[in-house]
Design a protein around this motif. Structure first.
Motif, PDB file in Angstrom:
ATOM      1  N   GLU A  71       0.858  -1.174   0.000  1.00  0.00           N
ATOM      2  CA  GLU A  71       0.000   0.000   0.000  1.00  0.00           C
ATOM      3  C   GLU A  71       0.900   1.232   0.000  1.00  0.00           C
ATOM      4  OE1 GLU A  71      -3.527   1.823   2.777  1.00  0.00           O
ATOM      5  OE2 GLU A  71      -3.131  -0.330   2.850  1.00  0.00           O
ATOM      6  N   LYS A  72       0.746   2.073  -1.033  1.00  0.00           N
ATOM      7  CA  LYS A  72       1.581   3.264  -1.168  1.00  0.00           C
ATOM      8  C   LYS A  72       0.740   4.491  -0.850  1.00  0.00           C
ATOM      9  CE  LYS A  72       4.120   0.934  -4.791  1.00  0.00           C
ATOM     10  NZ  LYS A  72       4.538   0.908  -6.180  1.00  0.00           N
ATOM     11  N   PHE A  73       1.310   5.398  -0.038  1.00  0.00           N
ATOM     12  CA  PHE A  73       0.584   6.618   0.307  1.00  0.00           C
ATOM     13  C   PHE A  73       1.559   7.750   0.608  1.00  0.00           C
ATOM     14  CE2 PHE A  73       1.142   4.198   4.191  1.00  0.00           C
ATOM     15  CZ  PHE A  73       1.535   5.142   5.133  1.00  0.00           C
ATOM     16  N   THR A  74       1.016   8.949   0.725  1.00  0.00           N
ATOM     17  CA  THR A  74       1.808  10.135   1.015  1.00  0.00           C
ATOM     18  C   THR A  74       1.654  10.494   2.485  1.00  0.00           C
ATOM     19  OG1 THR A  74       1.455  10.936  -1.220  1.00  0.00           O
ATOM     20  CG2 THR A  74       2.180  12.552   0.386  1.00  0.00           C
ATOM     21  N   ALA A  75       2.761  10.903   3.082  1.00  0.00           N
ATOM     22  CA  ALA A  75       2.746  11.331   4.477  1.00  0.00           C
ATOM     23  C   ALA A  75       3.598  12.587   4.606  1.00  0.00           C
ATOM     24  CB  ALA A  75       3.283  10.234   5.390  1.00  0.00           C
ATOM     25  N   LEU A  87       5.692  10.635  11.268  1.00  0.00           N
ATOM     26  CA  LEU A  87       4.965  11.033  10.066  1.00  0.00           C
ATOM     27  C   LEU A  87       3.482  11.181  10.361  1.00  0.00           C
ATOM     28  CD1 LEU A  87       6.456   8.381   7.594  1.00  0.00           C
ATOM     29  CD2 LEU A  87       7.204  10.741   7.859  1.00  0.00           C
ATOM     30  N   MET A  88       2.827  12.002   9.527  1.00  0.00           N
ATOM     31  CA  MET A  88       1.375  12.098   9.572  1.00  0.00           C
ATOM     32  C   MET A  88       0.846  11.579   8.246  1.00  0.00           C
ATOM     33  SD  MET A  88      -1.168  15.364  10.079  1.00  0.00           S
ATOM     34  CE  MET A  88      -0.515  16.229   8.672  1.00  0.00           C
ATOM     35  N   ASP A  89       0.027  10.531   8.310  1.00  0.00           N
ATOM     36  CA  ASP A  89      -0.597   9.949   7.123  1.00  0.00           C
ATOM     37  C   ASP A  89      -1.578  10.975   6.556  1.00  0.00           C
ATOM     38  OD1 ASP A  89      -2.029   8.469   5.259  1.00  0.00           O
ATOM     39  OD2 ASP A  89      -2.106   6.667   6.507  1.00  0.00           O
ATOM     40  N   MET A  90      -1.420  11.325   5.269  1.00  0.00           N
ATOM     41  CA  MET A  90      -2.259  12.356   4.661  1.00  0.00           C
ATOM     42  C   MET A  90      -3.672  11.858   4.325  1.00  0.00           C
ATOM     43  SD  MET A  90      -0.313  14.924   4.821  1.00  0.00           S
ATOM     44  CE  MET A  90      -0.888  16.215   3.757  1.00  0.00           C
ATOM     45  N   ARG A  91      -3.919  10.555   4.437  1.00  0.00           N
ATOM     46  CA  ARG A  91      -5.252  10.022   4.147  1.00  0.00           C
ATOM     47  C   ARG A  91      -6.186  10.203   5.335  1.00  0.00           C
ATOM     48  NH1 ARG A  91      -3.369   4.104   2.845  1.00  0.00           N
ATOM     49  NH2 ARG A  91      -2.379   4.608   4.806  1.00  0.00           N
ATOM     50  N   ASP A  92      -5.718   9.811   6.517  1.00  0.00           N
ATOM     51  CA  ASP A  92      -6.590   9.875   7.695  1.00  0.00           C
ATOM     52  C   ASP A  92      -5.957  10.636   8.865  1.00  0.00           C
ATOM     53  OD1 ASP A  92      -4.647   8.084   8.395  1.00  0.00           O
ATOM     54  OD2 ASP A  92      -5.991   6.398   8.719  1.00  0.00           O
ATOM     55  N   ALA A 112      12.993  16.568   6.470  1.00  0.00           N
ATOM     56  CA  ALA A 112      12.872  17.740   7.331  1.00  0.00           C
ATOM     57  C   ALA A 112      11.406  17.915   7.684  1.00  0.00           C
ATOM     58  CB  ALA A 112      13.391  18.984   6.611  1.00  0.00           C
ATOM     59  N   PRO A 113      11.102  18.482   8.832  1.00  0.00           N
ATOM     60  CA  PRO A 113       9.701  18.706   9.186  1.00  0.00           C
ATOM     61  C   PRO A 113       8.983  19.499   8.095  1.00  0.00           C
ATOM     62  CG  PRO A 113      11.097  19.069  11.081  1.00  0.00           C
ATOM     63  CD  PRO A 113      12.017  18.866   9.902  1.00  0.00           C
ATOM     64  N   GLY A 114       7.787  19.030   7.713  1.00  0.00           N
ATOM     65  CA  GLY A 114       7.002  19.677   6.671  1.00  0.00           C
ATOM     66  C   GLY A 114       7.144  19.040   5.304  1.00  0.00           C
ATOM     67  N   ALA A 115       8.192  18.235   5.101  1.00  0.00           N
ATOM     68  CA  ALA A 115       8.405  17.591   3.800  1.00  0.00           C
ATOM     69  C   ALA A 115       7.390  16.469   3.599  1.00  0.00           C
ATOM     70  CB  ALA A 115       9.825  17.034   3.712  1.00  0.00           C
ATOM     71  N   GLU A 116       6.969  16.274   2.340  1.00  0.00           N
ATOM     72  CA  GLU A 116       6.068  15.174   2.020  1.00  0.00           C
ATOM     73  C   GLU A 116       6.886  14.007   1.490  1.00  0.00           C
ATOM     74  OE1 GLU A 116       2.719  16.103  -0.405  1.00  0.00           O
ATOM     75  OE2 GLU A 116       1.818  17.366   1.138  1.00  0.00           O
ATOM     76  N   VAL A 117       6.562  12.800   1.932  1.00  0.00           N
ATOM     77  CA  VAL A 117       7.307  11.606   1.544  1.00  0.00           C
ATOM     78  C   VAL A 117       6.344  10.538   1.039  1.00  0.00           C
ATOM     79  CG1 VAL A 117       9.239  11.990   3.126  1.00  0.00           C
ATOM     80  CG2 VAL A 117       7.254  10.722   3.920  1.00  0.00           C
ATOM     81  N   ARG A 130      10.788   7.780  -0.874  1.00  0.00           N
ATOM     82  CA  ARG A 130      11.382   8.992  -1.446  1.00  0.00           C
ATOM     83  C   ARG A 130      10.712  10.233  -0.890  1.00  0.00           C
ATOM     84  NH1 ARG A 130       8.413  11.121  -5.988  1.00  0.00           N
ATOM     85  NH2 ARG A 130       6.577   9.850  -6.365  1.00  0.00           N
ATOM     86  N   VAL A 131      11.422  11.360  -1.012  1.00  0.00           N
ATOM     87  CA  VAL A 131      10.870  12.653  -0.623  1.00  0.00           C
ATOM     88  C   VAL A 131      10.285  13.280  -1.880  1.00  0.00           C
ATOM     89  CG1 VAL A 131      11.393  14.929   0.316  1.00  0.00           C
ATOM     90  CG2 VAL A 131      12.561  12.906   1.214  1.00  0.00           C
TER      91      VAL A 131
END
Length: 132
Positions: A71-75, A87-92, A112-117, A130-131
């Motif tokens: 399962e691939k997602f953005t955090a 990390l904070m999961d961007m889905r929930d 770095a804090p604030g970066a999306e991975v 990856r970032v």
């Protein structure tokens, strides 16, 4: 566990398989011909996704093997402290902690804090790929 079963003969290089409970990426596959007294065999060489260990699996091509569902997602990175990335999961919007050893080398310097991975969830473990 989030896995499915496929025949060993269906695996290709670059696909994923579970060997000894560890998710692995197939790097080499050899198939022998059917012999006089048996079925064709497959020899699968794979590298662990999380530990990098090399594993070999030898079995008939019609045998069922376990394949992980990735399962691939953005955090978003909340904090980087010592050997743990939060990390904070961007889905929930739930919080996830990922050990630094489960981060791809090219992504380590850019966290770095604030970066999306991009995060992969495999068998209830997380890996930062990856970032973005």
């Amino acid at each position: 566990m989030s896995t499915k079963y496929v025949e060993a003969g269906e695996l290709k290089e670059g696909s994923y398989v579970v060997i000894d409970g560890e998710p692995c990426r197939v790097v080499e596959i050899e198939k022998s011909k059917t012999g006089k007294h048996g079925s064709a065999k497959a020899r699968i060489v794979a590298v662990g996704v999380f530990d990098g260990g090399k594993r070999t699996l030898s079995l008939p091509v019609d045998a069922q093997v376990e394949v992980p569902i990735i399962e691939k997602f953005t955090a978003q990175v909340l904090s980087v402290s010592g050997d743990v990335i939060q990390l904070m999961d961007m889905r929930d919007y739930k919080t996830i902690e990922v050990p630094m050893k489960y981060v791809e080398e090219e992504a380590k310097g850019r966290l770095a804090p604030g970066a999306e991975v991009e995060v992969w969830q495999i068998l209830d473990r997380y890996k930062i790929i990856r970032v973005k």
